[in-house]
Design an enzyme around this catalytic site. Structure first.
Site, PDB file in Angstrom:
ATOM      1  N   GLU A  80       0.372  -1.036  -0.305  1.00 32.64           N
ATOM      2  CA  GLU A  80       0.275   0.169   0.162  1.00 32.64           C
ATOM      3  C   GLU A  80       0.813   1.266   0.056  1.00 32.64           C
ATOM      4  O   GLU A  80       1.862   1.520   0.440  1.00 32.64           O
ATOM      5  CB  GLU A  80      -1.355  -0.268   1.185  1.00 32.64           C
ATOM      6  CG  GLU A  80      -0.089   0.366   2.295  1.00 32.64           C
ATOM      7  CD  GLU A  80      -1.207   0.246   3.825  1.00 32.64           C
ATOM      8  OE1 GLU A  80      -2.301   1.327   3.505  1.00 32.64           O
ATOM      9  OE2 GLU A  80      -0.808  -0.031   4.679  1.00 32.64           O
ATOM     10  N   LEU A  82       1.492   4.318   2.015  1.00 33.19           N
ATOM     11  CA  LEU A  82       1.473   5.371   2.760  1.00 33.19           C
ATOM     12  C   LEU A  82       1.488   7.107   2.791  1.00 33.19           C
ATOM     13  O   LEU A  82       2.623   7.031   1.861  1.00 33.19           O
ATOM     14  CB  LEU A  82       2.387   4.506   3.353  1.00 33.19           C
ATOM     15  CG  LEU A  82       1.699   3.275   4.179  1.00 33.19           C
ATOM     16  CD1 LEU A  82       3.019   2.631   5.209  1.00 33.19           C
ATOM     17  CD2 LEU A  82       0.306   2.892   4.883  1.00 33.19           C
ATOM     18  N   ASP A 178      17.354  -3.190   8.732  1.00 36.19           N
ATOM     19  CA  ASP A 178      18.477  -2.191   7.892  1.00 36.19           C
ATOM     20  C   ASP A 178      17.495  -1.453   8.830  1.00 36.19           C
ATOM     21  O   ASP A 178      16.903   0.091   7.540  1.00 36.19           O
ATOM     22  CB  ASP A 178      17.792  -2.603   6.275  1.00 36.19           C
ATOM     23  CG  ASP A 178      18.367  -1.724   5.558  1.00 36.19           C
ATOM     24  OD1 ASP A 178      19.433  -0.899   6.033  1.00 36.19           O
ATOM     25  OD2 ASP A 178      18.450  -1.841   4.600  1.00 36.19           O
TER      26      ASP A 178
END
Length: 268
Positions: A80, A82, A178
């Site tokens: 999605e 955001l 990360d």
């Protein structure tokens, strides 16, 4: 429009009308797509889209924020869109809270069910029962065949001594793996998503070391995250070595001085 954009549209069962390439993907192609029915999504390539999808779902299940996985195949991950108009400088406190929630999810062992990769650099995550073994073997010594001999010898010397430097069994927290500011989406003073994970279970200070690699979180971050265990400053250099070694292998000799700096700081 790229083949990846059409792949993403097909996975969503829609007709592609607009695709924009997005920056920030050193190791993956990333595009934003719009379908004829108005839906939008982010489409990524990568070393293993199904593995990344599982990591994003794990982050969300831990109560930390991550983009929803809309579709996935061996070729592409669709997530999605955001809100991301802000800067982490305004959201350090919220990032501390989000990371504390992530790290509160723990496991019995250190590692991850499958290996992953940063481009051509393998992320070896086979499970281990004690933390110094995991960090020494899976994060430091795996680099020895791929780096200059003088650095390799210093890494080997440090790895032998990790039992004296790292806790044997800290909580095996769910790590992002990360966590630099480019992988944190912000809107206003709120974290909207942690992206591009390389998850495994390990000592939570590893994510904080990664976050500190090119800067320093503000006091608001540490206030919200909570107190770190005694000796964390000494462990920072050891945990920073792994991303420094990855940068050296991916981007070349310009990062050798970073590796040497952390080795010096670790007394190795």
């Amino acid at each position: 429009m790229s083949a990846l954009a059409f792949t993403g549209a097909a996975l969503l069962g829609g007709r592609l009308v607009v695709a924009h390439s997005l920056g920030g993907g050193d190791l993956s192609e990333i595009v934003r797509i719009t379908l004829e029915d108005g839906r939008t999504a982010i489409v990524k390539s990568g070393p293993a889209p199904p593995t990344e999808a599982a990591m994003l779902r794990a982050i969300a299940a831990a109560g930390a924020t991550a983009p929803a996985v809309l579709a996935v195949s061996d070729a592409a991950l669709v997530i999605e869109v955001l809100p991301a108009a802000g800067s982490v400088d305004a959201a350090w406190g919220d990032l501390g809270r989000v990371l504390a929630r992530l790290h509160a999810t723990t496991a019995r062992h250190y590692g991850w069910p499958v290996d992953y990769a940063f481009g051509p650099v393998a992320i070896v995550s086979a499970f281990a029962d004690d933390w110094p073994t995991f960090w020494g073997e899976r994060r430091l010594l795996v680099n020895v065949p791929h780096i200059p001999g003088a650095l390799a010898r210093r890494i080997e010397t440090l790895a032998v001594d990790l039992r004296n430097r790292l806790p044997a069994r800290p909580p095996a927290a769910l790590l992002h793996g990360d966590l630099w500011t480019g992988n944190v989406l912000v809107d206003g003073d709120r974290i909207t998503g942690l992206i591009d994970p390389a998850c495994y279970h390990g000592h939570g200070e590893v994510d904080i070391a990664m976050l500190s690699l090119f800067g320093r979180p503000s006091p608001a971050f540490f206030d919200a995250y909570g107190p770190l265990a005694p000796g964390h400053a000494e462990r920072l250099a050891i945990y920073s070595l792994w991303p420094a070694l990855v940068h050296l292998r991916l981007f070349g000799a310009g990062y050798r001085s970073m590796v040497e700096r952390f080795l010096d700081a670790a007394g190795a």
